[in-house]
Design a protein around this motif. Structure first.
Motif, PDB file in Angstrom:
ATOM      1  N   PRO A 131     -48.445 -16.541 -35.477  1.00 38.96           N
ATOM      2  CA  PRO A 131     -49.643 -17.073 -36.142  1.00 38.96           C
ATOM      3  C   PRO A 131     -49.996 -16.341 -37.430  1.00 38.96           C
ATOM      4  O   PRO A 131     -50.587 -16.925 -38.338  1.00 38.96           O
ATOM      5  CB  PRO A 131     -50.748 -16.925 -35.097  1.00 38.96           C
ATOM      6  N   GLU A 132     -49.590 -15.062 -37.524  1.00 37.89           N
ATOM      7  CA  GLU A 132     -49.879 -14.310 -38.754  1.00 37.89           C
ATOM      8  C   GLU A 132     -49.097 -14.882 -39.937  1.00 37.89           C
ATOM      9  O   GLU A 132     -49.589 -14.885 -41.067  1.00 37.89           O
ATOM     10  CB  GLU A 132     -49.589 -12.813 -38.567  1.00 37.89           C
ATOM     11  N   VAL A 133     -47.892 -15.404 -39.681  1.00 32.47           N
ATOM     12  CA  VAL A 133     -47.108 -16.034 -40.755  1.00 32.47           C
ATOM     13  C   VAL A 133     -47.791 -17.319 -41.201  1.00 32.47           C
ATOM     14  O   VAL A 133     -47.876 -17.607 -42.402  1.00 32.47           O
ATOM     15  CB  VAL A 133     -45.652 -16.304 -40.298  1.00 32.47           C
ATOM     16  N   VAL A 134     -48.287 -18.080 -40.245  1.00 29.31           N
ATOM     17  CA  VAL A 134     -48.999 -19.327 -40.571  1.00 29.31           C
ATOM     18  C   VAL A 134     -50.220 -19.005 -41.431  1.00 29.31           C
ATOM     19  O   VAL A 134     -50.484 -19.684 -42.433  1.00 29.31           O
ATOM     20  CB  VAL A 134     -49.396 -20.081 -39.283  1.00 29.31           C
ATOM     21  N   GLU A 135     -50.964 -17.971 -41.059  1.00 30.49           N
ATOM     22  CA  GLU A 135     -52.138 -17.562 -41.850  1.00 30.49           C
ATOM     23  C   GLU A 135     -51.738 -17.153 -43.267  1.00 30.49           C
ATOM     24  O   GLU A 135     -52.417 -17.507 -44.230  1.00 30.49           O
ATOM     25  CB  GLU A 135     -52.881 -16.420 -41.153  1.00 30.49           C
ATOM     26  N   LYS A 136     -50.645 -16.420 -43.375  1.00 30.09           N
ATOM     27  CA  LYS A 136     -50.181 -16.003 -44.710  1.00 30.09           C
ATOM     28  C   LYS A 136     -49.734 -17.213 -45.532  1.00 30.09           C
ATOM     29  O   LYS A 136     -49.948 -17.253 -46.751  1.00 30.09           O
ATOM     30  CB  LYS A 136     -49.044 -14.988 -44.585  1.00 30.09           C
ATOM     31  N   MET A 137     -49.119 -18.182 -44.870  1.00 30.30           N
ATOM     32  CA  MET A 137     -48.725 -19.411 -45.576  1.00 30.30           C
ATOM     33  C   MET A 137     -49.959 -20.125 -46.114  1.00 30.30           C
ATOM     34  O   MET A 137     -49.978 -20.577 -47.264  1.00 30.30           O
ATOM     35  CB  MET A 137     -47.938 -20.342 -44.644  1.00 30.30           C
ATOM     36  N   LEU A 138     -50.990 -20.217 -45.280  1.00 28.17           N
ATOM     37  CA  LEU A 138     -52.222 -20.886 -45.713  1.00 28.17           C
ATOM     38  C   LEU A 138     -52.899 -20.103 -46.846  1.00 28.17           C
ATOM     39  O   LEU A 138     -53.473 -20.714 -47.759  1.00 28.17           O
ATOM     40  CB  LEU A 138     -53.169 -21.060 -44.520  1.00 28.17           C
ATOM     41  N   GLU A 139     -52.807 -18.778 -46.809  1.00 26.70           N
ATOM     42  CA  GLU A 139     -53.345 -17.966 -47.910  1.00 26.70           C
ATOM     43  C   GLU A 139     -52.610 -18.267 -49.215  1.00 26.70           C
ATOM     44  O   GLU A 139     -53.231 -18.367 -50.283  1.00 26.70           O
ATOM     45  CB  GLU A 139     -53.225 -16.479 -47.579  1.00 26.70           C
ATOM     46  N   GLY A 145     -53.661 -29.036 -34.914  1.00 28.10           N
ATOM     47  CA  GLY A 145     -54.891 -29.583 -35.487  1.00 28.10           C
ATOM     48  C   GLY A 145     -55.611 -28.561 -36.356  1.00 28.10           C
ATOM     49  O   GLY A 145     -56.125 -28.887 -37.436  1.00 28.10           O
ATOM     50  N   ASP A 146     -55.636 -27.322 -35.898  1.00 27.84           N
ATOM     51  CA  ASP A 146     -56.277 -26.251 -36.666  1.00 27.84           C
ATOM     52  C   ASP A 146     -55.555 -26.045 -37.999  1.00 27.84           C
ATOM     53  O   ASP A 146     -56.188 -25.922 -39.049  1.00 27.84           O
ATOM     54  CB  ASP A 146     -56.283 -24.962 -35.838  1.00 27.84           C
ATOM     55  N   ALA A 147     -54.220 -26.018 -37.953  1.00 31.86           N
ATOM     56  CA  ALA A 147     -53.439 -25.848 -39.182  1.00 31.86           C
ATOM     57  C   ALA A 147     -53.633 -27.038 -40.125  1.00 31.86           C
ATOM     58  O   ALA A 147     -53.732 -26.869 -41.342  1.00 31.86           O
ATOM     59  CB  ALA A 147     -51.962 -25.669 -38.852  1.00 31.86           C
ATOM     60  N   ILE A 197     -48.848 -26.582 -16.148  1.00 28.77           N
ATOM     61  CA  ILE A 197     -48.615 -25.555 -17.169  1.00 28.77           C
ATOM     62  C   ILE A 197     -48.077 -26.204 -18.441  1.00 28.77           C
ATOM     63  O   ILE A 197     -48.511 -25.879 -19.553  1.00 28.77           O
ATOM     64  CB  ILE A 197     -47.656 -24.470 -16.641  1.00 28.77           C
ATOM     65  N   LEU A 198     -47.136 -27.140 -18.284  1.00 30.52           N
ATOM     66  CA  LEU A 198     -46.587 -27.850 -19.441  1.00 30.52           C
ATOM     67  C   LEU A 198     -47.673 -28.626 -20.174  1.00 30.52           C
ATOM     68  O   LEU A 198     -47.742 -28.601 -21.408  1.00 30.52           O
ATOM     69  CB  LEU A 198     -45.456 -28.791 -19.004  1.00 30.52           C
ATOM     70  N   ASN A 199     -48.548 -29.297 -19.425  1.00 32.51           N
ATOM     71  CA  ASN A 199     -49.652 -30.036 -20.055  1.00 32.51           C
ATOM     72  C   ASN A 199     -50.590 -29.090 -20.802  1.00 32.51           C
ATOM     73  O   ASN A 199     -51.052 -29.404 -21.898  1.00 32.51           O
ATOM     74  CB  ASN A 199     -50.431 -30.839 -19.017  1.00 32.51           C
ATOM     75  N   ALA A 200     -50.875 -27.937 -20.197  1.00 32.88           N
ATOM     76  CA  ALA A 200     -51.756 -26.967 -20.852  1.00 32.88           C
ATOM     77  C   ALA A 200     -51.125 -26.443 -22.141  1.00 32.88           C
ATOM     78  O   ALA A 200     -51.816 -26.301 -23.166  1.00 32.88           O
ATOM     79  CB  ALA A 200     -52.065 -25.813 -19.907  1.00 32.88           C
ATOM     80  N   GLN A 201     -49.824 -26.169 -22.123  1.00 37.57           N
ATOM     81  CA  GLN A 201     -49.139 -25.687 -23.325  1.00 37.57           C
ATOM     82  C   GLN A 201     -49.087 -26.764 -24.406  1.00 37.57           C
ATOM     83  O   GLN A 201     -49.203 -26.467 -25.598  1.00 37.57           O
ATOM     84  CB  GLN A 201     -47.723 -25.210 -22.978  1.00 37.57           C
ATOM     85  N   THR A 202     -48.911 -28.015 -23.985  1.00 41.62           N
ATOM     86  CA  THR A 202     -48.911 -29.119 -24.947  1.00 41.62           C
ATOM     87  C   THR A 202     -50.279 -29.258 -25.600  1.00 41.62           C
ATOM     88  O   THR A 202     -50.376 -29.455 -26.821  1.00 41.62           O
ATOM     89  CB  THR A 202     -48.508 -30.440 -24.252  1.00 41.62           C
ATOM     90  N   GLU A 203     -51.333 -29.126 -24.802  1.00 42.19           N
ATOM     91  CA  GLU A 203     -52.687 -29.198 -25.364  1.00 42.19           C
ATOM     92  C   GLU A 203     -52.944 -28.036 -26.318  1.00 42.19           C
ATOM     93  O   GLU A 203     -53.575 -28.210 -27.355  1.00 42.19           O
ATOM     94  CB  GLU A 203     -53.733 -29.209 -24.242  1.00 42.19           C
ATOM     95  N   GLN A 204     -52.455 -26.843 -25.976  1.00 42.48           N
ATOM     96  CA  GLN A 204     -52.612 -25.692 -26.868  1.00 42.48           C
ATOM     97  C   GLN A 204     -51.856 -25.922 -28.173  1.00 42.48           C
ATOM     98  O   GLN A 204     -52.356 -25.585 -29.255  1.00 42.48           O
ATOM     99  CB  GLN A 204     -52.111 -24.412 -26.185  1.00 42.48           C
ATOM    100  N   ALA A 205     -50.655 -26.495 -28.075  1.00 44.83           N
ATOM    101  CA  ALA A 205     -49.876 -26.805 -29.284  1.00 44.83           C
ATOM    102  C   ALA A 205     -50.622 -27.816 -30.152  1.00 44.83           C
ATOM    103  O   ALA A 205     -50.674 -27.673 -31.374  1.00 44.83           O
ATOM    104  CB  ALA A 205     -48.492 -27.328 -28.908  1.00 44.83           C
ATOM    105  N   LYS A 206     -51.217 -28.839 -29.517  1.00 44.29           N
ATOM    106  CA  LYS A 206     -52.002 -29.826 -30.270  1.00 44.29           C
ATOM    107  C   LYS A 206     -53.175 -29.155 -30.974  1.00 44.29           C
ATOM    108  O   LYS A 206     -53.487 -29.472 -32.125  1.00 44.29           O
ATOM    109  CB  LYS A 206     -52.517 -30.924 -29.338  1.00 44.29           C
ATOM    110  N   HIS A 207     -53.817 -28.225 -30.280  1.00 42.78           N
ATOM    111  CA  HIS A 207     -54.938 -27.501 -30.881  1.00 42.78           C
ATOM    112  C   HIS A 207     -54.471 -26.683 -32.085  1.00 42.78           C
ATOM    113  O   HIS A 207     -55.109 -26.701 -33.145  1.00 42.78           O
ATOM    114  CB  HIS A 207     -55.594 -26.586 -29.835  1.00 42.78           C
ATOM    115  N   ASP A 208     -53.370 -25.956 -31.922  1.00 43.56           N
ATOM    116  CA  ASP A 208     -52.849 -25.135 -33.018  1.00 43.56           C
ATOM    117  C   ASP A 208     -52.443 -26.000 -34.213  1.00 43.56           C
ATOM    118  O   ASP A 208     -52.699 -25.633 -35.368  1.00 43.56           O
ATOM    119  CB  ASP A 208     -51.648 -24.311 -32.541  1.00 43.56           C
TER     120      ASP A 208
END
Length: 194
Positions: A31-39, A176-178, A163-174
């Protein structure tokens, strides 16, 4: 029992493959790379953001790379396309796990019915219940074993499925945030140039 065994094999195989996939994805997250990309995007350096993202194996970074590479045509469409492809990787195997979790108890129930049919068949063909007791116990045992196996597969499969559904939802959140961050930063950059 053969359909139950096949279902358990499929469920076990998909669960292991998905567990390996989730572990690999969690390890490759940066996630730190993603933040640096957005910067870099905020600083007006999308090419620098792309170059930075190419060094990462983070799936959000890959989405940003694709979107920024195609920003001249349509940034939002490129982002949605790349997001769909990444989420498709997360959703793979979900339908198979869902089917095995749903079908296993039904297969167990089918085994129960066939076992009980065998019991009643033995009862109908014999006038001496005592002499048919071994066959009766075998049919009842078949019914109980089938039910237990079907329920065990469903319980075992439900855990990785959730667990797979929870990880998919987390990926969707990440994702969406990006997406929101990228939209805000590109709009901010346009306003600065006006």
């Amino acid at each position: 029992m053969w359909p139950i065994l096949i279902t358990s094999f499929v469920c076990f195989t998909v669960a292991i493959e998905r567990a390996i996939f989730i572990i690999r994805e969690m390890i490759s997250r940066q996630p730190e790379v993603v933040e640096k990309m957005l910067e870099r995007v905020e600083q007006g350096d999308p090419e620098g953001a792309i170059a930075l993202g190419k060094k990462s194996s983070d799936f959000v970074a890959r989405i940003l790379i694709y979107a920024l590479t195609h920003r001249e045509q349509s940034l939002s469409t490129a982002f949605v396309r790349a997001s769909s492809q990444e989420l498709k990787r997360y959703q793979a195997g979900g339908a198979v796990l869902d089917t095995t979790v749903t079908a296993a108890p039904y297969l167990g129930l089918l085994g129960t019915v066939t076992g009980m049919m065998r019991v009643f068949g033995e009862l109908g063909g014999s006038t001496d219940i005592a002499s048919a007791s071994n066959s009766l116990m075998g049919g009842i045992g078949e019914a109980l074993i089938a039910t237990m196996c079907g329920l065990a597969i469903a319980i075992f499969g439900l855990i990785p499925f959730n667990i797979l559904n929870a990880q998919t939802e987390q990926a969707k959140h990440d994702i969406g945030d990006a997406s929101n961050a990228l939209t805000l930063l590109t709009n901010k950059g346009k306003e600065a140039h006006v």
